[in-house]
Write a protein that holds these residues in place. Structure first.
Motif, PDB file in Angstrom:
ATOM      1  N   ARG A   1     -66.245  96.547  -5.949  1.00  0.00           N
ATOM      2  CA  ARG A   1     -66.447  97.616  -4.967  1.00  0.00           C
ATOM      3  C   ARG A   1     -66.862  97.060  -3.616  1.00  0.00           C
ATOM      4  O   ARG A   1     -66.906  97.788  -2.627  1.00  0.00           O
ATOM      5  CB  ARG A   1     -67.520  98.595  -5.468  1.00  0.00           C
ATOM      6  N   GLU A   2     -67.171  95.774  -3.574  1.00  0.00           N
ATOM      7  CA  GLU A   2     -67.614  95.144  -2.341  1.00  0.00           C
ATOM      8  C   GLU A   2     -66.472  95.109  -1.323  1.00  0.00           C
ATOM      9  O   GLU A   2     -65.386  94.624  -1.601  1.00  0.00           O
ATOM     10  CB  GLU A   2     -68.095  93.726  -2.616  1.00  0.00           C
TER      11      GLU A   2
ATOM     12  N   PRO B   1     -64.828  86.018   1.213  1.00  0.00           N
ATOM     13  CA  PRO B   1     -64.250  84.864   1.918  1.00  0.00           C
ATOM     14  C   PRO B   1     -62.825  84.542   1.488  1.00  0.00           C
ATOM     15  O   PRO B   1     -61.996  84.176   2.321  1.00  0.00           O
ATOM     16  CB  PRO B   1     -65.207  83.723   1.580  1.00  0.00           C
ATOM     17  N   VAL B   2     -62.532  84.668   0.204  1.00  0.00           N
ATOM     18  CA  VAL B   2     -61.185  84.334  -0.272  1.00  0.00           C
ATOM     19  C   VAL B   2     -60.156  85.279   0.335  1.00  0.00           C
ATOM     20  O   VAL B   2     -59.095  84.860   0.825  1.00  0.00           O
ATOM     21  CB  VAL B   2     -61.129  84.382  -1.808  1.00  0.00           C
ATOM     22  N   ALA B   3     -60.457  86.578   0.319  1.00  0.00           N
ATOM     23  CA  ALA B   3     -59.529  87.562   0.871  1.00  0.00           C
ATOM     24  C   ALA B   3     -59.344  87.360   2.369  1.00  0.00           C
ATOM     25  O   ALA B   3     -58.226  87.468   2.888  1.00  0.00           O
ATOM     26  CB  ALA B   3     -60.025  88.971   0.579  1.00  0.00           C
TER      27      ALA B   3
ATOM     28  N   ALA C   1     -55.868  86.356   4.197  1.00  0.00           N
ATOM     29  CA  ALA C   1     -55.300  87.235   5.222  1.00  0.00           C
ATOM     30  C   ALA C   1     -55.036  86.469   6.519  1.00  0.00           C
ATOM     31  O   ALA C   1     -53.991  86.635   7.149  1.00  0.00           O
ATOM     32  CB  ALA C   1     -56.232  88.416   5.473  1.00  0.00           C
ATOM     33  N   ILE C   2     -55.987  85.617   6.920  1.00  0.00           N
ATOM     34  CA  ILE C   2     -55.813  84.841   8.149  1.00  0.00           C
ATOM     35  C   ILE C   2     -54.628  83.889   8.029  1.00  0.00           C
ATOM     36  O   ILE C   2     -53.802  83.774   8.945  1.00  0.00           O
ATOM     37  CB  ILE C   2     -57.103  84.070   8.473  1.00  0.00           C
ATOM     38  N   LEU C   3     -54.513  83.198   6.891  1.00  0.00           N
ATOM     39  CA  LEU C   3     -53.398  82.273   6.692  1.00  0.00           C
ATOM     40  C   LEU C   3     -52.057  83.008   6.681  1.00  0.00           C
ATOM     41  O   LEU C   3     -51.057  82.512   7.211  1.00  0.00           O
ATOM     42  CB  LEU C   3     -53.587  81.504   5.387  1.00  0.00           C
ATOM     43  N   THR C   4     -52.034  84.204   6.078  1.00  0.00           N
ATOM     44  CA  THR C   4     -50.795  84.992   6.048  1.00  0.00           C
ATOM     45  C   THR C   4     -50.372  85.396   7.450  1.00  0.00           C
ATOM     46  O   THR C   4     -49.207  85.262   7.830  1.00  0.00           O
ATOM     47  CB  THR C   4     -50.974  86.238   5.172  1.00  0.00           C
TER      48      THR C   4
END
Length: 264
Positions: free
Chosen positions: A121-122, A129-131, A135-138
Motif C-alpha cells: 500500500r506504500e 526506490p526500485v520503482a 521509471a527513470i531508466l525507462t
C-alpha cells in the motif's frame, strides 16, 4: 497471519475508508474517465473537421503523392521513433524479431504484471526506490531512442549516385557505359534501401549484398528478368521493377549486376 488473510484485512480496511472519507472507484472515477475520454475524442474529431474543410490548420496537402518518386525517404510517426531506431540496432535477420517484438512484448508483460506483483500500500516515492529507478531508466531510454530515431540520417538517392564512380573503379567496369548507366539507375531506384553494394546501403528483409553477385555466373538477361519480376524466380519479397522507364534501363541494370564480381 497468512498473506491471504492480510490481503483480506487490507481490503476490508479499504472499504471502511471509502465509506468514511471518499467514493469508490466504480462508478464515480470510471464515469469521470469516460467523460474525459469523450472530450478528448471530440476535440480530435473537431480538429480533423477543421483541417478537412477549412484552411485554419493548413492545407490538406501541398502536392499529390508521387508513387514513382525515388527521392522520398519514409519516416515513422514521432511516437514510433524509438522502435524505428531499435531496427538500426537489431539488424535483420538475426535479431530483428528481438528488437521489434521481443523487447516491447517483455516490457509490456512486466507493465501488466506489476500491479499483481507489487501489493504494498506504500505509495510514497522515497520509499519505493526500485520503482523510481526503473521509471527513470525507462523514461531515459525511451527519450534517447526517440531522439536518436528523430535525428537519424538516411542516405538519399542523390548521395548514393555519387558513389557510382567509386563502384565503377573498384569493380573495374568504368569503361562499360551500359554498366555505369545501370549502376546509376540502381542507385536512383532505391535498391540500396534493402541491398548493400561495396558498403553502401543497408541489408533489410534478408536482401543479400550485391557487390559480387556477378560471380554466380549468370548473364545480363538473367538479371534483367529477375529484376523485372522476382516472383517468377520464387522471390515474393522483392518488388517488381519492370516499370523502370524502358527495357534498355532494365538491360543496363542486368549488365551492371553481371559485371559486379567484387573489388579488383
Amino acid at each position: 497471519m497468512s498473506a491471504l488473510d492480510d490481503r483480506r484485512r487490507r481490503f476490508t480496511q479499504y472499504k471502511e475508508d471509502v465509506k468514511k472519507r471518499g467514493k469508490p472507484f466504480y462508478p464515480y472515477a470510471m464515469f469521470h474517465d469516460t467523460v474525459m475520454s469523450l472530450v478528448v475524442v471530440g476535440v480530435i474529431i473537431g480538429l480533423a473537421v477543421l483541417w478537412k474543410y477549412t484552411s485554419l490548420l493548413g492545407p490538406l496537402y501541398k502536392a499529390k503523392a508521387d508513387p514513382g518518386t525515388v527521392s522520398f525517404v519514409p519516416r515513422p510517426d514521432w511516437y514510433f521513433y524509438f522502435l524505428f531506431y531499435l531496427l538500426r540496432i537489431f539488424k535483420w535477420p538475426e535479431s530483428v524479431i528481438l528488437g521489434t517484438v521481443g523487447i516491447p512484448t517483455i516490457l509490456l508483460i512486466i507493465l501488466i504484471a506489476l500491479p499483481f506483483l507489487d501489493l504494498r500500500r506504500e505509495r510514497r516515492l522515497l520509499r519505493r526506490p526500485v520503482a523510481i529507478v526503473a521509471a527513470i531508466l525507462t523514461v531515459l531510454s525511451m527519450g534517447v531512442l526517440t531522439y536518436k530515431g528523430a535525428t537519424a540520417k538516411e542516405a538519399l538517392a542523390s548521395e548514393v549516385v555519387q558513389a557510382v564512380p567509386t563502384w565503377a573503379k573498384r569493380e573495374g567496369f568504368a569503361g562499360n557505359a551500359q554498366a555505369v548507366a545501370g549502376a546509376k539507375l540502381f542507385a536512383q531506384s532505391g535498391c540500396t534501401a534493402c541491398h548493400t553494394y561495396l558498403g553502401t546501403g543497408s541489408s533489410n528483409l534478408g536482401a543479400p549484398d550485391l557487390s559480387a553477385i556477378g560471380k554466380v555466373g549468370q548473364g545480363p538477361q538473367f538479371f534483367s528478368s529477375y529484376v523485372s519480376d522476382p516472383s517468377k524466380f520464387g522471390n515474393n519479397v522483392m518488388p517488381k521493377f519492370g516499370n523502370l522507364g524502358s527495357q534498355q534501363n532494365i538491360h543496363n541494370i542486368g549488365v551492371f549486376l553481371s559485371v559486379s564480381k567484387g573489388p579488383k
